[in-house]
Design an enzyme around this catalytic site. Structure first.
Site, PDB file in Angstrom:
ATOM      1  N   GLY A  46       0.803  -1.228   0.000  1.00  0.00           N
ATOM      2  CA  GLY A  46       0.000   0.000   0.000  1.00  0.00           C
ATOM      3  C   GLY A  46       0.830   1.270   0.000  1.00  0.00           C
ATOM      4  O   GLY A  46       0.297   2.366  -0.191  1.00  0.00           O
ATOM      5  N   GLU A  47       2.149   1.139   0.226  1.00  0.00           N
ATOM      6  CA  GLU A  47       2.983   2.348   0.229  1.00  0.00           C
ATOM      7  C   GLU A  47       3.069   2.933  -1.167  1.00  0.00           C
ATOM      8  O   GLU A  47       2.988   2.224  -2.174  1.00  0.00           O
ATOM      9  CB  GLU A  47       4.385   2.025   0.756  1.00  0.00           C
ATOM     10  CG  GLU A  47       4.395   1.818   2.254  1.00  0.00           C
ATOM     11  CD  GLU A  47       5.786   1.535   2.790  1.00  0.00           C
ATOM     12  OE1 GLU A  47       6.741   1.450   1.983  1.00  0.00           O
ATOM     13  OE2 GLU A  47       5.914   1.370   4.009  1.00  0.00           O
ATOM     14  N   ARG A 104     -13.699  20.930   5.558  1.00  0.00           N
ATOM     15  CA  ARG A 104     -14.816  21.122   6.496  1.00  0.00           C
ATOM     16  C   ARG A 104     -14.377  20.990   7.958  1.00  0.00           C
ATOM     17  O   ARG A 104     -15.086  21.424   8.852  1.00  0.00           O
ATOM     18  CB  ARG A 104     -15.944  20.138   6.176  1.00  0.00           C
ATOM     19  CG  ARG A 104     -16.652  20.493   4.881  1.00  0.00           C
ATOM     20  CD  ARG A 104     -17.718  19.493   4.523  1.00  0.00           C
ATOM     21  NE  ARG A 104     -17.156  18.193   4.151  1.00  0.00           N
ATOM     22  CZ  ARG A 104     -17.876  17.136   3.812  1.00  0.00           C
ATOM     23  NH1 ARG A 104     -19.186  17.214   3.822  1.00  0.00           N
ATOM     24  NH2 ARG A 104     -17.292  16.014   3.471  1.00  0.00           N
ATOM     25  N   ASP A 176     -27.156  26.589   3.654  1.00  0.00           N
ATOM     26  CA  ASP A 176     -26.740  26.792   5.041  1.00  0.00           C
ATOM     27  C   ASP A 176     -26.127  28.179   5.178  1.00  0.00           C
ATOM     28  O   ASP A 176     -25.924  28.886   4.179  1.00  0.00           O
ATOM     29  CB  ASP A 176     -25.774  25.691   5.532  1.00  0.00           C
ATOM     30  CG  ASP A 176     -24.540  25.542   4.657  1.00  0.00           C
ATOM     31  OD1 ASP A 176     -24.068  26.561   4.122  1.00  0.00           O
ATOM     32  OD2 ASP A 176     -24.040  24.407   4.516  1.00  0.00           O
ATOM     33  N   LYS A 199     -29.309  24.957   8.704  1.00  0.00           N
ATOM     34  CA  LYS A 199     -29.371  23.508   8.925  1.00  0.00           C
ATOM     35  C   LYS A 199     -28.572  23.125  10.167  1.00  0.00           C
ATOM     36  O   LYS A 199     -27.707  23.882  10.630  1.00  0.00           O
ATOM     37  CB  LYS A 199     -28.856  22.761   7.692  1.00  0.00           C
ATOM     38  CG  LYS A 199     -27.343  22.748   7.587  1.00  0.00           C
ATOM     39  CD  LYS A 199     -26.817  21.892   6.455  1.00  0.00           C
ATOM     40  CE  LYS A 199     -25.302  21.841   6.519  1.00  0.00           C
ATOM     41  NZ  LYS A 199     -24.624  21.566   5.286  1.00  0.00           N
TER      42      LYS A 199
HETATM   43  C1  R5P Z   1     -21.303  21.906   4.440  1.00  0.00           C
HETATM   44  O1  R5P Z   1     -21.029  22.822   5.199  1.00  0.00           O
HETATM   45  C2  R5P Z   1     -20.942  21.919   2.988  1.00  0.00           C
HETATM   46  O2  R5P Z   1     -20.965  23.205   2.459  1.00  0.00           O
HETATM   47  C3  R5P Z   1     -21.867  21.015   2.174  1.00  0.00           C
HETATM   48  O3  R5P Z   1     -23.195  21.507   2.271  1.00  0.00           O
HETATM   49  C4  R5P Z   1     -21.875  19.605   2.694  1.00  0.00           C
HETATM   50  O4  R5P Z   1     -20.624  19.252   3.176  1.00  0.00           O
HETATM   51  C5  R5P Z   1     -22.268  18.635   1.619  1.00  0.00           C
HETATM   52  O5  R5P Z   1     -22.168  17.331   2.128  1.00  0.00           O
HETATM   53  P1  R5P Z   1     -23.333  16.292   1.900  1.00  0.00           P
HETATM   54  O6  R5P Z   1     -23.600  16.266   0.415  1.00  0.00           O
HETATM   55  O7  R5P Z   1     -22.805  14.991   2.419  1.00  0.00           O
HETATM   56  O8  R5P Z   1     -24.522  16.766   2.682  1.00  0.00           O
END
Ligand code: R5P
Length: 316
Positions: A46-47, A104, A176, A199
Site C-alpha cells: 500500500g505504500e 470542512r 446553510d 441547517k
Molecule cells: C457543508 O457545510 C458543505 O458546504 C456542504 O453543504 C456539505 O458538506 C455537503 O455534504 P453532503 O452532500 O454529504 O450533505
C-alpha cells in the site's frame, strides 16, 4: 480562454498527480505545454512511490492534484510530489489543489482536531510554496497557511453554463449559513431573489433543516453549494423547499464528489438539473440531468498569471 498568450520559460514544469488526470491534461492543453514525466506506483503493502522522470532543478513546478476521494491517498501523493521536487532542487513548488479535502474540519469542536489546519502544516513541511485552489469551503482556511493561497471562484463559469437554461421565476437558495456569500453572488448575477436555509448537521450523512428565510412559494429554486458529498444537505433542503411550496429544483455546486448513492438520492428527490465542475473526477453516471463544467480554462489562466507575475486575485 486565457487573457493573453502563455510563454513559459525553460524553467516551467507542470505535473499531474493521479487524482484527476483528465483535468490536468485539459489544463496542459489550454496552456499549450506537455505534462512533466513522472511515475507513481503503489507497492503491494500500500505504500506509495513517486518518481520525477525529468529534472526540476531551479525550475518553477506546478503539481495539479485535488485532494479528492480517496482523500488520504491523494493527499500523501501530493506531499510526496512536493518532497520529491524540493529534494530535487526545484526553485518553487505550487500545489494546484482545486478541491481541498478536509476543508470542512476548519474549527475546533469538542475533542476534535482541526484537520484542515493540520493538512496546511503538512503541505508546507513537504515543501509547497504556494497553493492554488477553487472555492475553499471557508476563507479562514487561507489563514492556516504561512504561504500564499489563491482561491478562485467557480461562480462565473457555472453561471455561464446555466445561462438561458433557468426559469424566469427563479429563487437562489443557500443551503446553510456558510454559503450565503456565494449564493448572494449567484442571485446577483442571475437577477434572482435569495432564500436562506439554516441547517443542523446530525451526522456525516444526515442534516436537519431548522429555518427557511425568504419567499419560494410557486418558484423554481437553484440551490448552490460548494460541494455535494452524500447529497444529504441538498436532499433535506429540497424537502424543506417543497414543503414551503417551491415547484422545481436546480443545483449548482463546485465540487461534485457525489459519493455512494448521491446521484440516486438527488434523482429521487426530483432534481431537474445538477451542474458541477471538474475540480474532482465526477463519477460516470447515465444521468442526463448531470452537467459537468470544466474549470481548465480558469485554472490555466491563473497559472499563466502566476508564471507571468500578474495578479490572480483580480480574476474576479
Ligand atoms: C457543508 O457545510 C458543505 O458546504 C456542504 O453543504 C456539505 O458538506 C455537503 O455534504 P453532503 O452532500 O454529504 O450533505
Amino acid at each position: 480562454m486565457m487573457d493573453g498568450p502563455f510563454i513559459p520559460g525553460d524553467d516551467f514544469v507542470l505535473f499531474a498527480g493521479t487524482a484527476n488526470p483528465a483535468l490536468a491534461e485539459a489544463v496542459a492543453r489550454e496552456l499549450g505545454v506537455p505534462l512533466g514525466g513522472c511515475r507513481i506506483e503503489h507497492f503491494p503493502d500500500g505504500e506509495l512511490s513517486v518518481r520525477l522522470l525529468e529534472s526540476v532543478r531551479r525550475k518553477e513546478v506546478y503539481v495539479i492534484q485535488p485532494t479528492a476521494p480517496p482523500v488520504n491517498d491523494m493527499l500523501v501523493e501530493l506531499l510526496a510530489f512536493a518532497d520529491a521536487c524540493r529534494r530535487s532542487a526545484a526553485a518553487r513548488v505550487t500545489a494546484v489543489v482545486p478541491y481541498f479535502g478536509y476543508a470542512r474540519a476548519d474549527r475546533r469542536r469538542r475533542r476534535e482536531p482541526i484537520t484542515a489546519s493540520m493538512v496546511a502544516a503538512l503541505m508546507q513541511t513537504a515543501g509547497i510554496d504556494h497553493v492554488l485552489s477553487v472555492d475553499l469551503h471557508t476563507p479562514q482556511i487561507e489563514g492556516f497557511f504561512q504561504i500564499p493561497v489563491d482561491s478562485l471562484s467557480a461562480v462565473g463559469p457555472i453561471c455561464d453554463a446555466l445561462a438561458g437554461t433557468l426559469p424566469a421565476d427563479l429563487a437562489v437558495v443557500s443551503p446553510d449559513a456558510g454559503r450565503v456569500k456565494s449564493a448572494t453572488e449567484f442571485a446577483h448575477r442571475l437577477g434572482a431573489p435569495l432564500a436562506i436555509i439554516m441547517k443542523r448537521r446530525e451526522s456525516g450523512t444526515h442534516t436537519e433543516v431548522t429555518h427557511l428565510v425568504g419567499e419560494v412559494r410557486g418558484r423554481a429554486c437553484l440551490i448552490v453549494d460548494d460541494m455535494i458529498s452524500t447529497g444529504g444537505t441538498l436532499v433535506s433542503s429540497i424537502h424543506a423547499l417543497r414543503e414551503a411550496g417551491a415547484r422545481e429544483f436546480y443545483i449548482a455546486a463546485t465540487h461534485g464528489l457525489l459519493v455512494g448513492d448521491a446521484c440516486e438520492r438527488l434523482q429521487e428527490a426530483g432534481v431537474t438539473r445538477v451542474v458541477v465542475t471538474d475540480t474532482v473526477r465526477v463519477p460516470q453516471r447515465e444521468w442526463s440531468a448531470l452537467r459537468v463544467v470544466s474549470l481548465a480554462p480558469l485554472l490555466a489562466e491563473a497559472i499563466r498569471r502566476m508564471v507571468h507575475r500578474e495578479s490572480v486575485s483580480e480574476m474576479g
